[in-house]
Design an enzyme around this catalytic site. Sequence first.
Site, PDB file in Angstrom:
ATOM      1  CG  HIS A 194      -1.765   1.254   1.278  1.00  0.00           C
ATOM      2  ND1 HIS A 194      -2.893   1.413   0.504  1.00  0.00           N
ATOM      3  CD2 HIS A 194      -1.633   2.401   1.980  1.00  0.00           C
ATOM      4  CE1 HIS A 194      -3.427   2.591   0.737  1.00  0.00           C
ATOM      5  NE2 HIS A 194      -2.683   3.214   1.634  1.00  0.00           N
ATOM      6  CG  ASP A 202     -12.084   4.062   5.836  1.00  0.00           C
ATOM      7  OD1 ASP A 202     -11.450   4.671   6.711  1.00  0.00           O
ATOM      8  OD2 ASP A 202     -11.891   4.210   4.625  1.00  0.00           O
ATOM      9  NE  ARG A 224     -10.073  11.084   9.882  1.00  0.00           N
ATOM     10  CZ  ARG A 224      -9.199  10.320   9.214  1.00  0.00           C
ATOM     11  NH1 ARG A 224      -9.577   9.125   8.761  1.00  0.00           N
ATOM     12  NH2 ARG A 224      -7.978  10.718   9.013  1.00  0.00           N
ATOM     13  CB  SER A 267      -8.575   5.613   7.509  1.00  0.00           C
ATOM     14  OG  SER A 267      -9.082   5.667   6.194  1.00  0.00           O
ATOM     15  CE  LYS A 270      -9.256   2.727   3.299  1.00  0.00           C
ATOM     16  NZ  LYS A 270      -9.272   4.010   2.562  1.00  0.00           N
TER      17      LYS A 270
END
Lengths: 434, 434
Positions: free
Chosen positions: B82, B161, B168, B183, B187
């Site tokens: 990621h 999320d 947010r 967050s 995922k």
Amino acid sequence: MRIYDLIKKKRDGHELSKEEIIFFVHGYANDEISEYHAAAMLMAMFLNDLNERETVELTEAILTSGDQIDLSSIEGIKVDKHSTGGVGDTTTLIVGPLVASCGVPVAKMSGKGLGHTGGTLDKLESIEGFKINIEMDNFINLVNKHKIAVISQTKSVAPADKKIYLMRDLTATVDNMSLIASSVMSKKLASGADAILLDVKVGSGAFMKTLEDAKALAEEMVSIGKNMNRETIAVITDMDQPLGNAIGNALEVKEAIEVLKNEGPEDIKTLCIELASRMVVLGKKAENYEEARKMILNNLENGKALDKFREFVEIQGGNPAIVENLSLLPTANYHYIISANADGFITELKSEEIGIVAMMLGAGREKIDSKLDYSAGIILKKKVGDSVKKGEQIAELHYNDDRNLKVAIDRFNKAVTIKNVRPGNVELIKQIIE
Amino acid sequence: MRIYDLIKKKRDGHELSKEEIIFFVHGYANDEISEYHAAAMLMAMFLNDLNERETVELTEAILTSGDQIDLSSIEGIKVDKHSTGGVGDTTTLIVGPLVASCGVPVAKMSGKGLGHTGGTLDKLESIEGFKINIEMDNFINLVNKHKIAVISQTKSVAPADKKIYLMRDLTATVDNMSLIASSVMSKKLASGADAILLDVKVGSGAFMKTLEDAKALAEEMVSIGKNMNRETIAVITDMDQPLGNAIGNALEVKEAIEVLKNEGPEDIKTLCIELASRMVVLGKKAENYEEARKMILNNLENGKALDKFREFVEIQGGNPAIVENLSLLPTANYHYIISANADGFITELKSEEIGIVAMMLGAGREKIDSKLDYSAGIILKKKVGDSVKKGEQIAELHYNDDRNLKVAIDRFNKAVTIKNVRPGNVELIKQIIE
């Protein structure tokens, strides 16, 4: 201007400008700012605090979100008194006629009670025929002619405060000095008084539990008042135990009449003399505190204060005969006697708990639309520092509906502490902030 | 449990329990908790922070708000990579085939780009015929057979999320390490990988502007991964200037193919070798980093990585001929040449600004429903540290629609700094957190 940027600014601990505060307050009042934005902003304000300037400007923004009452056609210096809320606090019904009898105009806007604290309007409405909805013109005429009148606070005063207060109540952002102070002061300032006397309660039955917090709140409010060019004084007073002996609407009216007859419990009488003297000075009807105090004591003794109360009840449609015949006020059918379970001294009477017991008996509102029983309430037979014998009466619970009686009795008993050692004296008037 | 009490607890700086965090997250995901409550809670979390346990439990609560993908029927250790988002970051298209060619299964769920950062799915969709919507069974079969497949992240993954992130974004509560980390990691964890490699970008074009912040975020995420029993490593890498030379969907696909041909820009190649080597170790296809690195370099040189890419494109419906003939990819009709306005060295290429310029040319989405031009984007001819002569080409802007061209040119010029002094070397790989 974007609300996002203002939230971010306050989140990061920076100051908001006057324009930014107005943008938030008026925008929220006008439904142009969403509830979640307001919630985030209020939490950021709560945690990062507002400085003195921001607090004054927040107050002003709330004030200018609605109508401001113009009392300029009333002669003299209009002095308003505000109590931060307590249990058995019937001072307005006593202090109002007292200072009016000294020539200080009392043009008071009051509210209804909620939770464990009572409201002046509810107490007055327990008098048969008493009307609190009076047109503004008529209200001003009454004050000019009789020096006293009390009406219901109009909805158009500080509408932003209602929305902001509701949101604070939902999001755990109530207990912040600046937010509390701006909420109280915006309404006081919108009500048009020239000078303001604040009775800031401290103790178990008050919003402020410690003297330190009460002082901080008093200082915030006095600072706002002065910044807005209103002479403002705060008196910090005890609310660790209920004030006086009566809690409940008609019961408190009776007690107010007793005090105006120069009788009644010492504590509430002492406090009313203090508050009234300060108001007479603020209203410039006396040169100094000592002179004002003499005027007040005189009018208590010579019956002029009581006469003024009778006149006040009559001009607002109430039955003035209650003053001579207290039994004309609503009376509960049932009394339950609370007795001491041991010998000793009363060392504690938890105000908030006792206020909740009175509410459960029907004297107060649990919700905004709860129905009141004007006759319900509590008469305290003993106060903190009194000695008791086992089996001796401590209090009477007055009620018509016994639905919550068992729980109320249990809760009352838990609110009372009896110990072998005599407690220290309660200091009723703790500090003057001016 | 009442959300009011939980907000108050976090407001006062106390820890929330696991049950309380679940109550908030699942309640909000299910619309049982109102937006203003969520806004107040998120601001309280933002300002008072979450500790390590709370951050892990917040991640878990977000994870369990939706479906968790079960990849257990894929053989081997599934390793996910990621990136926290950058400009010109086409590493997934290179690293995926690279590690798959070493036998590590790559079962990747990707997203679309927004704002100045691109998305892997958009890049893949610029390849004619490429399909990203594949049934889960088929996806798993593809990975088992070919070691690589990429699909679109399903909506049922971590629905909390999406709601929390949106709130947010509205209430200025994005930039908090715990909230960002939970967050991202919720995922990743929901996507079913056994091990996770995080590429945390730092610099002007990244979410984290300083190394200190990037380190803190990396540590939070690695801690979450380990607490959730996933081997997790973070590599902190430079995003002060764009990665590689290409920014834009088809342009980045071309660059990825060049790198897989063992050509292409040094920086992106270096980073991909680093990331791929770490993934091969995580996937236990090599004993150690050095061995993994040799395998990766081998497969770059012997063409196996490129073969894997061709295979990957073909099995997902794309035209594999693009690998041999890059001109089959979408091409923009117009190029605008940006030239140096002075002699000197490039000392700055502001990534975020350059990402925004690419977006304005059509390569990115300003809003979630903006339409993309796959061929649009930027080719950088010079990078930070390169010397230039006045008038020499710095970059090409590729576009079909010239609506924003003037503003884009102006903005690009402002994003470039040329100075007389050669800048220090850029450190591409700054730190490994494991």
